[in-house]
Design a protein around this motif. Structure first.
Motif, PDB file in Angstrom:
ATOM      1  N   MET A 165      67.148  27.832 -22.336  1.00 51.35           N
ATOM      2  CA  MET A 165      66.711  29.206 -22.507  1.00 51.35           C
ATOM      3  C   MET A 165      65.479  29.317 -21.630  1.00 51.35           C
ATOM      4  SD  MET A 165      68.856  30.263 -24.901  1.00 51.35           S
ATOM      5  CE  MET A 165      68.408  31.277 -26.281  1.00 51.35           C
ATOM      6  N   GLY A 166      65.608  29.903 -20.466  1.00 55.67           N
ATOM      7  CA  GLY A 166      64.688  29.603 -19.389  1.00 55.67           C
ATOM      8  C   GLY A 166      63.423  30.397 -19.298  1.00 55.67           C
ATOM      9  N   THR A 167      62.808  30.237 -18.132  1.00 54.16           N
ATOM     10  CA  THR A 167      61.657  30.992 -17.677  1.00 54.16           C
ATOM     11  C   THR A 167      61.770  32.445 -18.105  1.00 54.16           C
ATOM     12  OG1 THR A 167      61.401  29.560 -15.757  1.00 54.16           O
ATOM     13  CG2 THR A 167      60.475  31.771 -15.586  1.00 54.16           C
ATOM     14  N   VAL A 168      60.651  33.039 -18.515  1.00 51.29           N
ATOM     15  CA  VAL A 168      60.667  34.446 -18.913  1.00 51.29           C
ATOM     16  C   VAL A 168      59.830  35.259 -17.937  1.00 51.29           C
ATOM     17  CG1 VAL A 168      60.984  33.817 -21.320  1.00 51.29           C
ATOM     18  CG2 VAL A 168      58.666  34.246 -20.467  1.00 51.29           C
ATOM     19  N   GLY A 169      60.125  36.551 -17.845  1.00 54.22           N
ATOM     20  CA  GLY A 169      59.355  37.378 -16.923  1.00 54.22           C
ATOM     21  C   GLY A 169      59.577  38.854 -17.163  1.00 54.22           C
ATOM     22  N   ALA A 170      58.728  39.663 -16.534  1.00 54.43           N
ATOM     23  CA  ALA A 170      58.819  41.116 -16.688  1.00 54.43           C
ATOM     24  C   ALA A 170      58.263  41.803 -15.457  1.00 54.43           C
ATOM     25  CB  ALA A 170      58.049  41.569 -17.929  1.00 54.43           C
ATOM     26  N   VAL A 171      58.811  42.989 -15.162  1.00 53.52           N
ATOM     27  CA  VAL A 171      58.281  43.864 -14.122  1.00 53.52           C
ATOM     28  C   VAL A 171      58.190  45.269 -14.707  1.00 53.52           C
ATOM     29  CG1 VAL A 171      59.156  42.525 -12.177  1.00 53.52           C
ATOM     30  CG2 VAL A 171      60.598  44.294 -13.194  1.00 53.52           C
ATOM     31  N   ALA A 172      57.234  46.046 -14.220  1.00 51.09           N
ATOM     32  CA  ALA A 172      57.053  47.393 -14.765  1.00 51.09           C
ATOM     33  C   ALA A 172      56.426  48.308 -13.739  1.00 51.09           C
ATOM     34  CB  ALA A 172      56.178  47.350 -16.023  1.00 51.09           C
ATOM     35  N   VAL A 173      56.709  49.612 -13.919  1.00 47.57           N
ATOM     36  CA  VAL A 173      55.987  50.663 -13.198  1.00 47.57           C
ATOM     37  C   VAL A 173      55.557  51.673 -14.254  1.00 47.57           C
ATOM     38  CG1 VAL A 173      58.186  51.779 -12.610  1.00 47.57           C
ATOM     39  CG2 VAL A 173      56.103  52.443 -11.410  1.00 47.57           C
ATOM     40  N   ASP A 174      54.273  52.050 -14.241  1.00 44.37           N
ATOM     41  CA  ASP A 174      53.744  52.930 -15.284  1.00 44.37           C
ATOM     42  C   ASP A 174      53.763  54.392 -14.842  1.00 44.37           C
ATOM     43  OD1 ASP A 174      51.398  53.338 -13.699  1.00 44.37           O
ATOM     44  OD2 ASP A 174      50.417  51.598 -14.606  1.00 44.37           O
ATOM     45  N   VAL A 175      53.262  55.282 -15.700  1.00 45.34           N
ATOM     46  CA  VAL A 175      53.343  56.714 -15.428  1.00 45.34           C
ATOM     47  C   VAL A 175      52.519  57.125 -14.210  1.00 45.34           C
ATOM     48  CG1 VAL A 175      53.890  57.364 -17.791  1.00 45.34           C
ATOM     49  CG2 VAL A 175      51.485  57.161 -17.099  1.00 45.34           C
ATOM     50  N   GLU A 176      51.560  56.295 -13.821  1.00 42.14           N
ATOM     51  CA  GLU A 176      50.750  56.577 -12.639  1.00 42.14           C
ATOM     52  C   GLU A 176      51.351  55.976 -11.376  1.00 42.14           C
ATOM     53  OE1 GLU A 176      46.727  55.391 -13.331  1.00 42.14           O
ATOM     54  OE2 GLU A 176      46.430  56.830 -14.964  1.00 42.14           O
ATOM     55  N   GLY A 177      52.491  55.299 -11.504  1.00 45.75           N
ATOM     56  CA  GLY A 177      53.146  54.701 -10.353  1.00 45.75           C
ATOM     57  C   GLY A 177      52.623  53.332  -9.974  1.00 45.75           C
ATOM     58  N   ASN A 178      51.792  52.739 -10.822  1.00 46.36           N
ATOM     59  CA  ASN A 178      51.312  51.385 -10.557  1.00 46.36           C
ATOM     60  C   ASN A 178      52.328  50.364 -11.054  1.00 46.36           C
ATOM     61  OD1 ASN A 178      48.772  52.029  -9.349  1.00 46.36           O
ATOM     62  ND2 ASN A 178      48.016  52.584 -11.384  1.00 46.36           N
ATOM     63  N   ILE A 179      52.418  49.266 -10.322  1.00 44.77           N
ATOM     64  CA  ILE A 179      53.453  48.257 -10.528  1.00 44.77           C
ATOM     65  C   ILE A 179      52.809  46.914 -10.858  1.00 44.77           C
ATOM     66  CG2 ILE A 179      55.185  46.891  -9.255  1.00 44.77           C
ATOM     67  CD1 ILE A 179      56.010  49.441  -7.844  1.00 44.77           C
ATOM     68  N   ALA A 180      53.501  46.116 -11.689  1.00 45.85           N
ATOM     69  CA  ALA A 180      52.990  44.778 -12.029  1.00 45.85           C
ATOM     70  C   ALA A 180      54.159  43.866 -12.364  1.00 45.85           C
ATOM     71  CB  ALA A 180      52.027  44.850 -13.209  1.00 45.85           C
ATOM     72  N   CYS A 181      53.892  42.566 -12.268  1.00 44.99           N
ATOM     73  CA  CYS A 181      54.873  41.561 -12.693  1.00 44.99           C
ATOM     74  C   CYS A 181      54.165  40.454 -13.458  1.00 44.99           C
ATOM     75  CB  CYS A 181      55.622  40.967 -11.501  1.00 44.99           C
ATOM     76  SG  CYS A 181      54.626  39.881 -10.450  1.00 44.99           S
ATOM     77  N   ALA A 182      54.930  39.741 -14.276  1.00 45.24           N
ATOM     78  CA  ALA A 182      54.425  38.570 -14.995  1.00 45.24           C
ATOM     79  C   ALA A 182      55.577  37.600 -15.202  1.00 45.24           C
ATOM     80  CB  ALA A 182      53.822  38.964 -16.339  1.00 45.24           C
ATOM     81  N   THR A 183      55.297  36.306 -15.060  1.00 39.55           N
ATOM     82  CA  THR A 183      56.307  35.267 -15.228  1.00 39.55           C
ATOM     83  C   THR A 183      55.673  34.084 -15.953  1.00 39.55           C
ATOM     84  OG1 THR A 183      57.259  35.919 -13.090  1.00 39.55           O
ATOM     85  CG2 THR A 183      58.053  33.879 -14.040  1.00 39.55           C
ATOM     86  N   SER A 184      56.435  33.415 -16.827  1.00 41.47           N
ATOM     87  CA  SER A 184      55.901  32.275 -17.573  1.00 41.47           C
ATOM     88  C   SER A 184      57.013  31.270 -17.822  1.00 41.47           C
ATOM     89  CB  SER A 184      55.308  32.746 -18.907  1.00 41.47           C
ATOM     90  OG  SER A 184      54.772  31.666 -19.650  1.00 41.47           O
ATOM     91  N   THR A 185      56.666  29.988 -17.805  1.00 41.62           N
ATOM     92  CA  THR A 185      57.679  28.943 -17.990  1.00 41.62           C
ATOM     93  C   THR A 185      57.093  27.654 -18.546  1.00 41.62           C
ATOM     94  OG1 THR A 185      59.484  27.756 -16.885  1.00 41.62           O
ATOM     95  CG2 THR A 185      57.429  27.968 -15.671  1.00 41.62           C
ATOM     96  N   GLY A 186      57.961  26.899 -19.190  1.00 40.22           N
ATOM     97  CA  GLY A 186      57.623  25.530 -19.589  1.00 40.22           C
ATOM     98  C   GLY A 186      58.095  24.518 -18.569  1.00 40.22           C
ATOM     99  N   GLY A 187      58.686  24.991 -17.485  1.00 39.73           N
ATOM    100  CA  GLY A 187      59.092  24.086 -16.406  1.00 39.73           C
ATOM    101  C   GLY A 187      60.515  23.598 -16.539  1.00 39.73           C
ATOM    102  N   MET A 188      60.756  22.420 -16.001  1.00 37.13           N
ATOM    103  CA  MET A 188      62.091  21.827 -15.945  1.00 37.13           C
ATOM    104  C   MET A 188      62.196  20.711 -16.976  1.00 37.13           C
ATOM    105  SD  MET A 188      63.859  19.959 -12.662  1.00 37.13           S
ATOM    106  CE  MET A 188      63.741  21.434 -11.657  1.00 37.13           C
ATOM    107  N   LEU A 189      63.330  20.667 -17.652  1.00 38.96           N
ATOM    108  CA  LEU A 189      63.547  19.651 -18.672  1.00 38.96           C
ATOM    109  C   LEU A 189      63.323  18.248 -18.118  1.00 38.96           C
ATOM    110  CD1 LEU A 189      64.588  18.888 -21.519  1.00 38.96           C
ATOM    111  CD2 LEU A 189      66.897  18.927 -20.567  1.00 38.96           C
ATOM    112  N   ASN A 190      62.468  17.452 -18.795  1.00 41.62           N
ATOM    113  CA  ASN A 190      62.162  16.071 -18.438  1.00 41.62           C
ATOM    114  C   ASN A 190      61.624  15.928 -17.012  1.00 41.62           C
ATOM    115  OD1 ASN A 190      63.887  15.914 -20.866  1.00 41.62           O
ATOM    116  ND2 ASN A 190      63.729  13.717 -20.540  1.00 41.62           N
ATOM    117  N   GLN A 191      60.901  16.946 -16.558  1.00 43.82           N
ATOM    118  CA  GLN A 191      60.270  16.875 -15.241  1.00 43.82           C
ATOM    119  C   GLN A 191      59.186  15.807 -15.220  1.00 43.82           C
ATOM    120  OE1 GLN A 191      58.694  20.866 -14.927  1.00 43.82           O
ATOM    121  NE2 GLN A 191      56.854  20.400 -16.105  1.00 43.82           N
TER     122      GLN A 191
END
Length: 311
Positions: A165-191
């Motif tokens: 159940m992998g890496t999670v992330g999100a992208v958004a644009v708000d009412v003012e037209g500003n954009i952002a992204c975020a990503t988070s992970t625990g990495g690779m199994l047994n890395q």
């Protein structure tokens, strides 16, 4: 048209018994983040809230629920990027931090750096007043079972990656037209201890630019880094491709060029969005104009009212 929020819960193979958990989690994360946008909040606030909710959900490989490295430890990476300023913050190989995405935002807002790693990131977290949590609180029985299975003599690494159940992330644009992204992970199994993947690398694990759009990817980190997947998608969008066309072109190139599979969520300044993947599955959800969109398999797209019916 605006605002819009799109999230993913990781690309790969999700067993049937965990599919409902995966879909339910991204839907709840979208509802939480979109409530901020609907109240006039910023795209950055929305993506951080959505990813925080996913980090707190033990069903995903981020925050609580992260996979373990070869030593049986949790090491996490996260990134945020603000499309208005091109400001970015990231952390890598952090331990005992409940919400790495919130720490990444503090790196962006409180330092002159883009990325802090390992103990340096932990020291910064303490200086910012972030609570240090016991490592055991981030480890699920499921993660420990898969770690032990992968350590067994003759273990098949491919089979052990199943159920990721992998890496999670999100992208958004708000009412003012500003954009952002975020990503988070625990990495690779047994890395290997100290391994850092694509997530905290600008242009790989995410990118946001008000002039073009935002991307948050998931998949095999080394492959994503080799083709700078997030920036490659935005390059295609700069050439006039839609979010969906750009995503498909870049994912196909990554598969052909370096044999990598993955997925992405993408949004452009007008609120057009895409959730595309070359892997078998990717849990995703999107919110726009009072509608909740979600899916798990290729070609699957369900829609329902964003508001839950009254009980």
């Amino acid at each position: 048209m605006l605002p819009v929020l799109v999230v993913h819960g990781g690309a790969g193979h999700i067993p049937k018994e965990r599919a409902e958990l995966s879909c339910g989690g991204v839907m709840e994360a979208v509802r939480g983040g979109y409530s901020i946008l609907r109240a006039g909040g910023s795209a950055m606030d929305a993506v951080v809230e959505a990813v925080t909710l996913l980090e707190d959900n033990p069903a995903y490989n981020a925050g609580r629920g992260s996979v373990l490295n070869v030593k049986g430890e949790v090491e996490m990476d996260a990134l945020v990027m603000d499309g208005r300023t091109l400001g970015s913050g990231a952390v890598s190989a952090v331990r005992r931090v409940k919400n790495p995405v919130q720490l990444a935002r503090l790196v962006m807002e409180k330092t002159n750096h883009l990325c802090l790693t390992a103990e340096g990131a932990s020291q910064f977290a303490r200086a910012m007043g972030m609570e240090e949590v016991p490592e055991e609180s981030l480890i699920t029985d499921y993660a420990r079972m898969r770690w032990r299975k992968n350590l067994a003599p003759g273990a098949n690494p491919v089979e052990c990656q199943m159920g990721k159940m992998g890496t999670v992330g999100a992208v958004a644009v708000d009412v003012e037209g500003n954009i952002a992204c975020a990503t988070s992970t625990g990495g690779m199994l047994n890395q290997m201890a100290g391994r850092v993947g694509d997530t905290p690398c600008v242009g790989c694990g995410g990118y946001a630019d008000n002039k073009v759009g935002a991307v948050s990817p998931t998949g095999h980190g080394e492959a994503i880094m080799k083709v700078t997947l997030s920036r490659l998608i935005l390059f295609h969008m700069e050439q006039g491709k839609s979010a969906e066309e750009a995503s498909d072109l870049a994912l196909a190139y990554m598969r052909e060029r370096v044999g990598g599979l993955g997925g992405v969520v993408v949004v452009d300044p007008q609120g057009n969005w895409a959730a595309r993947f070359s892997s078998l599955q990717m849990a995703w959800a999107a919110a726009r104009q009072g509608q909740l969109h979600y899916g798990l398999y290729t070609g699957e797209h369900f829609t329902e009212p964003l508001e839950k019916p009254s009980q």
